[in-house]
Design an enzyme around this catalytic site. Sequence first.
Site, PDB file in Angstrom:
ATOM      1  N   LYS A 157       0.843  -1.185   0.000  1.00 29.91           N
ATOM      2  CA  LYS A 157       0.000   0.000   0.000  1.00 29.91           C
ATOM      3  C   LYS A 157       0.888   1.248   0.000  1.00 29.91           C
ATOM      4  O   LYS A 157       1.831   1.345   0.777  1.00 29.91           O
ATOM      5  CB  LYS A 157      -0.907  -0.017   1.230  1.00 29.91           C
ATOM      6  N   GLU A 165     -19.297  -4.000  10.431  1.00 27.32           N
ATOM      7  CA  GLU A 165     -20.222  -3.140  11.174  1.00 27.32           C
ATOM      8  C   GLU A 165     -21.331  -3.931  11.864  1.00 27.32           C
ATOM      9  O   GLU A 165     -21.748  -3.584  12.983  1.00 27.32           O
ATOM     10  CB  GLU A 165     -20.831  -2.095  10.239  1.00 27.32           C
ATOM     11  N   ARG A 188     -25.280  -0.374   7.181  1.00 29.41           N
ATOM     12  CA  ARG A 188     -24.955  -1.780   6.943  1.00 29.41           C
ATOM     13  C   ARG A 188     -25.329  -2.641   8.151  1.00 29.41           C
ATOM     14  O   ARG A 188     -25.343  -3.863   8.056  1.00 29.41           O
ATOM     15  CB  ARG A 188     -23.464  -1.918   6.638  1.00 29.41           C
TER      16      ARG A 188
END
Length: 474
Positions: free
Chosen positions: A280, A365, A393
Amino acid sequence: MLFDNINDPKDLRKLKPDELNRLAHEIREIIIKTASAKGGHLASNLGVVELTLALHVAFDTPNDKIIWDVGHQCYTHKLITGRRNEFDSLRCYNGISGFPKREESIYDTFNTGHSSTSLSAGLGFAVSKDVKNEDYKVIAVIGDGALTGGMAFEALNNAGRYNKNLIFILNDNEMSISKNVGGLSKYLSRLRTTKSYIKADKHVKIWTEKIPLIGKPIVRLIQRLKSTVKYAMMPGVFFEDIGFKYIGPIDGHNIRKMISTFQSVSEIQAPVIIHVATQKGRGYPFAEKCPDDYHSVAPFCISTGEKNGSSKNMKYSDIFADEVVRQAEKNPLIVTISAAMAKGTGLDRFEKKFPNRFFDVGIAEQHAVTFAAGLAAGGLIPVVAIYSTFLQRAYDQLLHDVALQNLHVIFAIDRAGLAEGDGETHHGIYDVSFLMHIPNITILAAADYNDLEHMLRYAITQAKGPVAIRYPRC
């Protein structure tokens, strides 16, 4: 520049491997320059440049379908699919989106903005293709972070039941993966991607079963030995056991290797997981060193990495973080929960102060909310900090597990309101519509910093049952 001659993926397929590497360098410079002026998702995009190029070279896009999970890593994809002249309008009014948009290009197969959706959508395409007797390949790209979402495991479980030609790319940017992989595992992965192995694996089984009396016992013995070796040496046993062929890890910055692997898996008539290790922030030292800080950026100075303008302005998340720390100093029952957004919500400060009372559950979540319900039922005071767009969600968990039991869970709903730059998938404008219909919940909306402090204090010390506090980014 090589990039000046890239109008669509067909132009990529004319380039040699060393030219593709040069092109990757050019694309990184464009992404860094654009993000420094417009803001956007930087580190994730820098990490998948070679992976994106390899995918578009190896597969016949747009006939073959590439689905990007979350979608915030699609900048290279957009640059090489006919939108390079519009790239300066990224995340601007009437400009191109920072996420895949079907209405924007035929190369954007599926709209994404939230995580853990690509595998389910990919399976849908694979089944649709077979029902309609169409001929194309389906490739879903998912990150190791998004794989923590429960929906991804639901899709894996379902996809493993079907003998579909379906390719899942696991984009893993955790450096620890490469340290845990031995030479034999790499060798087995390389061997398994060859056409000769795939054909031999099938033919040996057929031939051996034909041996009178002992054929089938031999096959069973081979399968047991193969399984034992897999469990001892291979990192992908979980995927194998639920019905996938596992390949990897492979270097996600080696374009030649990825192209060869991607082309080979087309011979496998089964769902496949290709584990790709990437870095990344690759190519920009500041993002390589602190990828979290450069995940989503405001305009910044390329040479120093510093944000343009003042970086000392307070935000609502700062006010929230400071107040929850103050309350936690007074009350040892207060705990906090983040769904992979500790820094964005300010809870990284709480973690430093109270590491044993902070819980980051990853991109999950639904689990975060029911976990909080369990904590509350056990006598603690959980504060769950989630962006508005992601709280939706976990609607069922909020209703069924928290509200119907009237549990004292505090929801700090960050980024309520419009999301500048990120667009419709990230707007925090829907939570009011579903919160209003949930029983037992108290809904508060902070008009200023002072409001937020007092609301949080009230929610922790005086309120009974669930409390939701909405506040914008700044």
